[in-house]
Design an enzyme around this catalytic site. Structure first.
Site, PDB file in Angstrom:
ATOM      1  N   LEU A  52       0.862  -1.174   0.000  1.00 28.16           N
ATOM      2  CA  LEU A  52       0.000   0.000   0.000  1.00 28.16           C
ATOM      3  C   LEU A  52       0.901   1.227   0.000  1.00 28.16           C
ATOM      4  O   LEU A  52       1.993   1.198   0.576  1.00 28.16           O
ATOM      5  CB  LEU A  52      -0.894   0.031   1.249  1.00 28.16           C
ATOM      6  CG  LEU A  52      -1.949  -1.068   1.399  1.00 28.16           C
ATOM      7  CD1 LEU A  52      -2.653  -0.932   2.746  1.00 28.16           C
ATOM      8  CD2 LEU A  52      -2.972  -1.020   0.269  1.00 28.16           C
ATOM      9  N   ASP A  53       0.445   2.304  -0.607  1.00 36.45           N
ATOM     10  CA  ASP A  53       1.210   3.544  -0.572  1.00 36.45           C
ATOM     11  C   ASP A  53       1.382   4.020   0.870  1.00 36.45           C
ATOM     12  O   ASP A  53       0.562   3.704   1.740  1.00 36.45           O
ATOM     13  CB  ASP A  53       0.501   4.640  -1.381  1.00 36.45           C
ATOM     14  CG  ASP A  53       0.487   4.347  -2.872  1.00 36.45           C
ATOM     15  OD1 ASP A  53       1.333   3.563  -3.329  1.00 36.45           O
ATOM     16  OD2 ASP A  53      -0.382   4.909  -3.569  1.00 36.45           O
ATOM     17  N   LYS A  54       2.409   4.799   1.096  1.00 38.64           N
ATOM     18  CA  LYS A  54       2.721   5.284   2.441  1.00 38.64           C
ATOM     19  C   LYS A  54       1.518   5.952   3.105  1.00 38.64           C
ATOM     20  O   LYS A  54       1.224   5.710   4.281  1.00 38.64           O
ATOM     21  CB  LYS A  54       3.891   6.268   2.387  1.00 38.64           C
ATOM     22  CG  LYS A  54       4.263   6.884   3.726  1.00 38.64           C
ATOM     23  CD  LYS A  54       5.418   7.865   3.584  1.00 38.64           C
ATOM     24  CE  LYS A  54       5.745   8.522   4.919  1.00 38.64           C
ATOM     25  NZ  LYS A  54       6.872   9.485   4.796  1.00 38.64           N
TER      26      LYS A  54
END
Length: 228
Positions: A52-54
């Site tokens: 998942l993106d940050k």
């Protein structure tokens, strides 16, 4: 958690695995510290089957051995894993549901960004359902059928409805918001309104389909309540 895998609720702000500028303090570092056994199929990404993106929160599955890692990775590759996200986007989406079928790849001019104008675009497909419209926003359920980098964020930018709080793919969209208190609340989030709330896959050991759900983080739930 069981002997084969772990399902975690990743908070926004946590990087999934080490990379440039993020050698420590990642989810992968935490997994190595916490668990005695973790898959080593990916040397610098132990246990990490997907990411998942940050600034995205929500559910991730982590493999505890190499066999489970391979089994789960094949499910992601074959698009057998069901992933659902909740998102708040700018503007009122008209359709009750829809499919975004627009290929994505590295932007030819800004290599850190993903774009629909890439010379090496790959097929990307996102399905969505509208939950509710607000004056300046729409609340959506989103089902990515492919797993391209930044797929949801770029697809909804392409529709003209960027994800709330996403400065990379829609920083100027906040100018549409007429309520100054809401503008302040969005800026205070320090993340975008994108949350992986549901995940379903076949368990590597039992062969049974398992599913998990997690509610919105408090900060996102509070912003949604303010809209209501």
């Amino acid at each position: 958690e069981d002997e084969t895998l772990v399902v975690v609720d990743k908070p926004a702000g946590l990087v999934v695995h080490p990379g440039t500028g993020n050698r420590q303090g990642t989810l992968a570092n935490a997994l190595l510290h916490h668990f005695q056994s973790i898959s080593r199929s990916e040397t610098i990404r132990p246990g990490i089957v997907h990411r998942l993106d940050k600034a995205t929160s929500g559910l991730m599955v982590v493999a505890k051995n190499d066999q489970a890692h391979e089994f789960l990775a094949h499910q992601f590759k074959d698009r057998q894993v069901e992933k659902r996200y909740l998102a708040l986007v700018y503007g009122c989406v008209k359709e009750a549901e829809g499919i975004i079928d627009v290929s994505l790849g590295r932007d030819p001019f800004l290599r850190t960004k993903i774009s629909t104008r890439s010379r090496r675009a790959r097929k990307a497909l996102t399905r969505y359902q509208k939950i509710r419209n607000y004056r300046d926003f729409s609340y959506l359920r989103i089902y990515p059928h492919t797993g391209r980098t930044h797929q949801i964020r770029v697809h909804f930018q392409h529709l003209g409805h960027p994800v709330v709080g996403d400065e990379t793919y829609g920083g100027k969209a906040i100018q549409r918001v007429q309520d100054p208190d809401l503008v302040e609340s969005i800026q205070a989030l320090n993340r975008y309104f994108l949350h992986a709330d549901s995940l379903a896959f076949v368990h590597p050991d039992t062969g049974e389909r398992v599913s998990f759900e997690i509610p919105l983080p408090n900060a996102l739930a509070e912003l949604l309540s303010a809209l209501k």
